[in-house]
Motif scaffolding. Structure first.
Motif, PDB file in Angstrom:
ATOM      1  N   ILE A  61       9.233   7.723  -5.980  1.00 35.53           N
ATOM      2  CA  ILE A  61       8.899   6.367  -5.531  1.00 35.53           C
ATOM      3  C   ILE A  61       9.761   5.400  -6.331  1.00 35.53           C
ATOM      4  O   ILE A  61       9.974   5.600  -7.526  1.00 35.53           O
ATOM      5  CB  ILE A  61       7.409   6.044  -5.778  1.00 35.53           C
ATOM      6  N   GLY A  62      10.250   4.353  -5.696  1.00 39.03           N
ATOM      7  CA  GLY A  62      11.017   3.347  -6.426  1.00 39.03           C
ATOM      8  C   GLY A  62      10.625   1.944  -6.042  1.00 39.03           C
ATOM      9  O   GLY A  62      10.276   1.683  -4.891  1.00 39.03           O
ATOM     10  N   ASP A  63      10.651   1.039  -7.017  1.00 39.14           N
ATOM     11  CA  ASP A  63      10.569  -0.401  -6.756  1.00 39.14           C
ATOM     12  C   ASP A  63       9.379  -0.785  -5.874  1.00 39.14           C
ATOM     13  O   ASP A  63       9.535  -1.436  -4.846  1.00 39.14           O
ATOM     14  CB  ASP A  63      11.871  -0.878  -6.120  1.00 39.14           C
ATOM     15  N   SER A  64       8.214  -0.391  -6.320  1.00 42.98           N
ATOM     16  CA  SER A  64       6.998  -0.743  -5.564  1.00 42.98           C
ATOM     17  C   SER A  64       6.540  -2.166  -5.864  1.00 42.98           C
ATOM     18  O   SER A  64       5.515  -2.616  -5.346  1.00 42.98           O
ATOM     19  CB  SER A  64       5.880   0.247  -5.899  1.00 42.98           C
ATOM     20  N   GLN A  65       7.295  -2.884  -6.652  1.00 43.81           N
ATOM     21  CA  GLN A  65       6.975  -4.228  -7.145  1.00 43.81           C
ATOM     22  C   GLN A  65       6.404  -5.154  -6.075  1.00 43.81           C
ATOM     23  O   GLN A  65       7.077  -5.504  -5.121  1.00 43.81           O
ATOM     24  CB  GLN A  65       8.258  -4.838  -7.722  1.00 43.81           C
ATOM     25  N   GLY A  66       5.160  -5.536  -6.243  1.00 45.96           N
ATOM     26  CA  GLY A  66       4.535  -6.485  -5.338  1.00 45.96           C
ATOM     27  C   GLY A  66       3.988  -5.903  -4.055  1.00 45.96           C
ATOM     28  O   GLY A  66       3.237  -6.569  -3.341  1.00 45.96           O
ATOM     29  N   TYR A  67       4.344  -4.655  -3.733  1.00 44.23           N
ATOM     30  CA  TYR A  67       3.918  -4.054  -2.462  1.00 44.23           C
ATOM     31  C   TYR A  67       2.707  -3.153  -2.711  1.00 44.23           C
ATOM     32  O   TYR A  67       2.773  -1.938  -2.526  1.00 44.23           O
ATOM     33  CB  TYR A  67       5.075  -3.266  -1.844  1.00 44.23           C
ATOM     34  N   TRP A  68       1.611  -3.749  -3.120  1.00 44.18           N
ATOM     35  CA  TRP A  68       0.460  -2.957  -3.558  1.00 44.18           C
ATOM     36  C   TRP A  68      -0.141  -2.166  -2.404  1.00 44.18           C
ATOM     37  O   TRP A  68      -0.501  -0.992  -2.582  1.00 44.18           O
ATOM     38  CB  TRP A  68      -0.586  -3.873  -4.201  1.00 44.18           C
ATOM     39  N   ASP A  69      -0.253  -2.775  -1.234  1.00 41.07           N
ATOM     40  CA  ASP A  69      -0.814  -2.067  -0.077  1.00 41.07           C
ATOM     41  C   ASP A  69       0.090  -0.916   0.348  1.00 41.07           C
ATOM     42  O   ASP A  69      -0.380   0.171   0.701  1.00 41.07           O
ATOM     43  CB  ASP A  69      -1.030  -3.020   1.099  1.00 41.07           C
ATOM     44  N   ASP A  70       1.411  -1.151   0.326  1.00 38.65           N
ATOM     45  CA  ASP A  70       2.348  -0.092   0.692  1.00 38.65           C
ATOM     46  C   ASP A  70       2.288   1.058  -0.311  1.00 38.65           C
ATOM     47  O   ASP A  70       2.374   2.227   0.080  1.00 38.65           O
ATOM     48  CB  ASP A  70       3.776  -0.644   0.755  1.00 38.65           C
ATOM     49  N   LEU A  71       2.169   0.720  -1.591  1.00 37.74           N
ATOM     50  CA  LEU A  71       2.060   1.762  -2.611  1.00 37.74           C
ATOM     51  C   LEU A  71       0.806   2.591  -2.387  1.00 37.74           C
ATOM     52  O   LEU A  71       0.828   3.823  -2.483  1.00 37.74           O
ATOM     53  CB  LEU A  71       2.046   1.134  -4.010  1.00 37.74           C
TER      54      LEU A  71
END
Length: 253
Positions: A61-71
């Protein structure tokens, strides 16, 4: 009542209202976050005692920054697959290096039960984000051996430190190479693969490109290096950067 007293009372009422509505946050960059911490160390111990054997399946996984629902959706899919042994997060778990962002990422990844390891990204260094990262996840340089595979994770975001610190840390890398090669000499075949995890790769603007070739010189000294995995670019990349057979794989965000 004097105007000064009126203003003081109004200010006190305003502050009390905000506090009552939880609109104020005390020190958003504070490092004293509750809940699980030093997670990389915990997961290293968990994996090294797991008895996993080859073949293993690793998700990146990379760069999940700010995408909490997507993570959260991503983690749910990985859990439902039922075949993922390890998750590697290539950094930028936050957007602004805020303590609450580190906590949100950790809490999402914790609830699915899959072993996961996390490396620091450039966004994670904003403010005192490095301190929060070190508290929640642990040191930004670490390694482990699992299923005859050596995984080494490195801080490579030199730009965030104005080149005032050794990033990458060649002392750590050299000591790690020496240790894993000594293990192989004492017990031949103990390690037959090496995977390197980082946030930014050589010739990226975050990397200290004065030492890019030196970095590659060290990396290929690990036992049977398979590949280097990185994030930061927010797109899929597959490249033999140095033309020596060492593949670099960039993970989309």
């Amino acid at each position: 009542m004097t105007k000064l007293k009126v203003k003081s009372l109004a200010l006190m009422a305003f502050v009390a209202t905000l506090c009552g509505c939880s609109q104020l946050e005390y020190l958003p960059y504070a490092a004293d976050v509750d809940g699980p911490h030093d997670i990389n160390t915990r997961e290293i111990n968990r994996l090294q005692s797991s008895g996993l054997s080859l073949p293993i399946k690793i998700a990146v996984i990379g760069d999940s920054q700010g995408y909490w629902d997507d993570l959260d959706d991503c983690m749910r899919v990985l859990q439902q697959r039922g075949d993922i042994d390890i998750i590697l997060h290539a950094g930028d778990v936050t957007d602004f290096g805020l303590a609450k962002e580190f906590k949100w990422t950790r809490d999402i990844m914790e609830k699915y039960g899959i072993p996961y390891l996390t490396v620091i990204g450039n966004h994670d260094c904003v403010g005192n984000g490095e301190d929060v990262f070190n508290y929640i996840f642990g040191p930004e340089n670490f390694s482990l051996n699992v299923a005859r595979t050596h995984i080494v994770a490195l801080n490579t975001v030199a730009l965030e430190y104005d080149y005032s610190r050794p990033v990458p840390d060649f002392t750590f890398i050299e000591n790690d190479i020496r240790a894993v090669n000594a293990l192989n000499e004492a017990n031949p075949g103990s390690i037959i693969h090496t995977i390197v995890l980082m946030h930014s790769c050589p010739f990226d603007e975050q990397f200290n490109n004065n030492v890019a070739k030196v970095f590659e010189h060290y990396v290929v000294r690990f036992p049977q290096p398979l590949c280097c995995i990185f994030g930061h670019e927010h797109r899929w990349i597959e490249e033999d950067i140095f033309g020596d057979g060492m593949m670099y794989y960039g993970c989309p965000n």
